[in-house]
Design a protein around this motif. Structure first.
Motif, PDB file in Angstrom:
ATOM      1  N   ASP A  36       0.836  -1.208   0.000  1.00 18.37           N
ATOM      2  CA  ASP A  36       0.000   0.000   0.000  1.00 18.37           C
ATOM      3  C   ASP A  36       0.872   1.259   0.000  1.00 18.37           C
ATOM      4  OD1 ASP A  36      -2.456  -1.394   0.030  1.00 18.37           O
ATOM      5  OD2 ASP A  36      -2.304  -1.656   2.201  1.00 18.37           O
ATOM      6  N   MET A  37       1.935   1.226   0.795  1.00 16.54           N
ATOM      7  CA  MET A  37       2.849   2.369   0.822  1.00 16.54           C
ATOM      8  C   MET A  37       3.492   2.568  -0.541  1.00 16.54           C
ATOM      9  SD  MET A  37       4.631   1.835   4.551  1.00 16.54           S
ATOM     10  CE  MET A  37       5.779   3.185   4.288  1.00 16.54           C
ATOM     11  N   MET A  38       3.913   1.469  -1.159  1.00 16.02           N
ATOM     12  CA  MET A  38       4.528   1.561  -2.492  1.00 16.02           C
ATOM     13  C   MET A  38       3.540   2.128  -3.501  1.00 16.02           C
ATOM     14  SD  MET A  38       7.714   0.646  -2.464  1.00 16.02           S
ATOM     15  CE  MET A  38       8.004   0.390  -4.200  1.00 16.02           C
ATOM     16  N   ASN A  39       2.301   1.656  -3.436  1.00 16.21           N
ATOM     17  CA  ASN A  39       1.300   2.107  -4.398  1.00 16.21           C
ATOM     18  C   ASN A  39       0.944   3.572  -4.211  1.00 16.21           C
ATOM     19  OD1 ASN A  39       1.214  -0.418  -5.571  1.00 16.21           O
ATOM     20  ND2 ASN A  39      -0.606  -1.071  -4.466  1.00 16.21           N
ATOM     21  N   LEU A  40       0.944   4.046  -2.989  1.00 11.55           N
ATOM     22  CA  LEU A  40       0.542   5.427  -2.719  1.00 11.55           C
ATOM     23  C   LEU A  40       1.704   6.409  -2.689  1.00 11.55           C
ATOM     24  CD1 LEU A  40      -2.133   4.779   0.040  1.00 11.55           C
ATOM     25  CD2 LEU A  40      -2.538   5.500  -2.319  1.00 11.55           C
ATOM     26  N   ALA A  41       2.823   5.975  -2.122  1.00 15.36           N
ATOM     27  CA  ALA A  41       3.919   6.914  -1.894  1.00 15.36           C
ATOM     28  C   ALA A  41       5.185   6.604  -2.677  1.00 15.36           C
ATOM     29  CB  ALA A  41       4.245   6.959  -0.398  1.00 15.36           C
ATOM     30  N   GLY A  42       5.256   5.406  -3.248  1.00 14.50           N
ATOM     31  CA  GLY A  42       6.444   5.061  -4.022  1.00 14.50           C
ATOM     32  C   GLY A  42       7.619   4.602  -3.187  1.00 14.50           C
ATOM     33  N   PHE A  43       7.401   4.358  -1.892  1.00 11.10           N
ATOM     34  CA  PHE A  43       8.433   3.784  -1.035  1.00 11.10           C
ATOM     35  C   PHE A  43       7.744   3.009   0.077  1.00 11.10           C
ATOM     36  CE2 PHE A  43       7.342   7.249   1.708  1.00 11.10           C
ATOM     37  CZ  PHE A  43       7.737   6.880   2.979  1.00 11.10           C
ATOM     38  N   CYS A  44       8.520   2.155   0.743  1.00  7.56           N
ATOM     39  CA  CYS A  44       7.971   1.359   1.834  1.00  7.56           C
ATOM     40  C   CYS A  44       9.028   1.233   2.928  1.00  7.56           C
ATOM     41  CB  CYS A  44       7.524  -0.013   1.335  1.00  7.56           C
ATOM     42  SG  CYS A  44       8.892  -1.092   0.820  1.00  7.56           S
ATOM     43  N   ARG A  45       8.724   0.437   3.917  1.00  7.06           N
ATOM     44  CA  ARG A  45       9.666   0.221   5.022  1.00  7.06           C
ATOM     45  C   ARG A  45      10.984  -0.358   4.516  1.00  7.06           C
ATOM     46  NH1 ARG A  45       4.566  -1.216   6.531  1.00  7.06           N
ATOM     47  NH2 ARG A  45       3.749  -0.337   8.487  1.00  7.06           N
ATOM     48  N   ASN A  46      10.912  -1.252   3.528  1.00  2.00           N
ATOM     49  CA  ASN A  46      12.144  -1.838   2.994  1.00  2.00           C
ATOM     50  C   ASN A  46      13.002  -0.783   2.293  1.00  2.00           C
ATOM     51  OD1 ASN A  46      11.390  -4.345   3.942  1.00  2.00           O
ATOM     52  ND2 ASN A  46      10.458  -4.962   2.016  1.00  2.00           N
ATOM     53  N   CYS A  47      12.355   0.128   1.579  1.00  2.00           N
ATOM     54  CA  CYS A  47      13.096   1.228   0.939  1.00  2.00           C
ATOM     55  C   CYS A  47      13.787   2.071   2.008  1.00  2.00           C
ATOM     56  CB  CYS A  47      12.153   2.114   0.133  1.00  2.00           C
ATOM     57  SG  CYS A  47      11.312   1.302  -1.233  1.00  2.00           S
ATOM     58  N   LEU A  48      13.045   2.413   3.052  1.00  2.00           N
ATOM     59  CA  LEU A  48      13.595   3.231   4.129  1.00  2.00           C
ATOM     60  C   LEU A  48      14.791   2.547   4.776  1.00  2.00           C
ATOM     61  CD1 LEU A  48      13.078   5.916   5.599  1.00  2.00           C
ATOM     62  CD2 LEU A  48      11.576   4.663   7.164  1.00  2.00           C
ATOM     63  N   SER A  49      14.675   1.243   5.002  1.00  2.00           N
ATOM     64  CA  SER A  49      15.799   0.527   5.609  1.00  2.00           C
ATOM     65  C   SER A  49      16.994   0.466   4.656  1.00  2.00           C
ATOM     66  CB  SER A  49      15.386  -0.875   6.053  1.00  2.00           C
ATOM     67  OG  SER A  49      15.044  -1.682   4.957  1.00  2.00           O
ATOM     68  N   ARG A  50      16.734   0.345   3.351  1.00  2.00           N
ATOM     69  CA  ARG A  50      17.826   0.352   2.367  1.00  2.00           C
ATOM     70  C   ARG A  50      18.524   1.709   2.363  1.00  2.00           C
ATOM     71  NH1 ARG A  50      15.213   0.028  -2.137  1.00  2.00           N
ATOM     72  NH2 ARG A  50      15.720   2.101  -2.865  1.00  2.00           N
ATOM     73  N   TRP A  51      17.740   2.787   2.411  1.00  2.00           N
ATOM     74  CA  TRP A  51      18.329   4.128   2.451  1.00  2.00           C
ATOM     75  C   TRP A  51      19.180   4.307   3.709  1.00  2.00           C
ATOM     76  CZ3 TRP A  51      12.933   6.627   1.403  1.00  2.00           C
ATOM     77  CH2 TRP A  51      12.562   6.375   0.083  1.00  2.00           C
ATOM     78  N   TYR A  52      18.725   3.733   4.813  1.00  2.20           N
ATOM     79  CA  TYR A  52      19.475   3.794   6.067  1.00  2.20           C
ATOM     80  C   TYR A  52      20.818   3.073   5.898  1.00  2.20           C
ATOM     81  CZ  TYR A  52      20.164   3.782  11.144  1.00  2.20           C
ATOM     82  OH  TYR A  52      20.647   3.981  12.405  1.00  2.20           O
TER      83      TYR A  52
END
Length: 104
Positions: A36-52
């Motif tokens: 849902d996050m990917m569909n609405l915002a284009g990122f998700c928790r996994n993206c955030l952790s990868r950026w970290y």
């Protein structure tokens, strides 16, 4: 004071506080699925952790994806998946595929 007047230390502290609040919010909102996050915002928790993890690497800090995910999820990723992740609906999958066709 406007944003341009902030010194780097203050700006970094504010950004860190906002990041911690975002992570806390995402930990509380286990009802919100990554798709849902990917569909609405284009990122998700996994993206955030990868950026970290990527930010850690720029500082010479070795961090694995599982370690970074645990920072974001507040638990090992496999545990979060078992507790909270639901199978994606056909509608969620279709929206995700459409977003990826658009160059996500």
């Amino acid at each position: 004071m406007n944003v341009a007047e902030l010194d780097e230390t203050t700006r970094t502290a504010l950004e860190a506080a906002a990041f911690r609040r975002l992570v806390a919010h995402l930990r509380e909102r286990t009802d919100v699925q990554n798709i849902d996050m990917m569909n609405l915002a284009g990122f998700c928790r996994n993206c955030l952790s990868r950026w970290y993890r990527e930010a850690a690497e720029t500082q010479g800090i070795a961090l694995t994806d599982p370690e970074a995910r645990e920072i974001v999820y507040g638990m090992p990723y496999k545990e979060w998946q078992a507790k909270y992740q639901k199978d994606a609906s056909p509608e969620q999958k279709a929206a995700f595929n459409q977003a990826n066709k658009a160059g996500h």
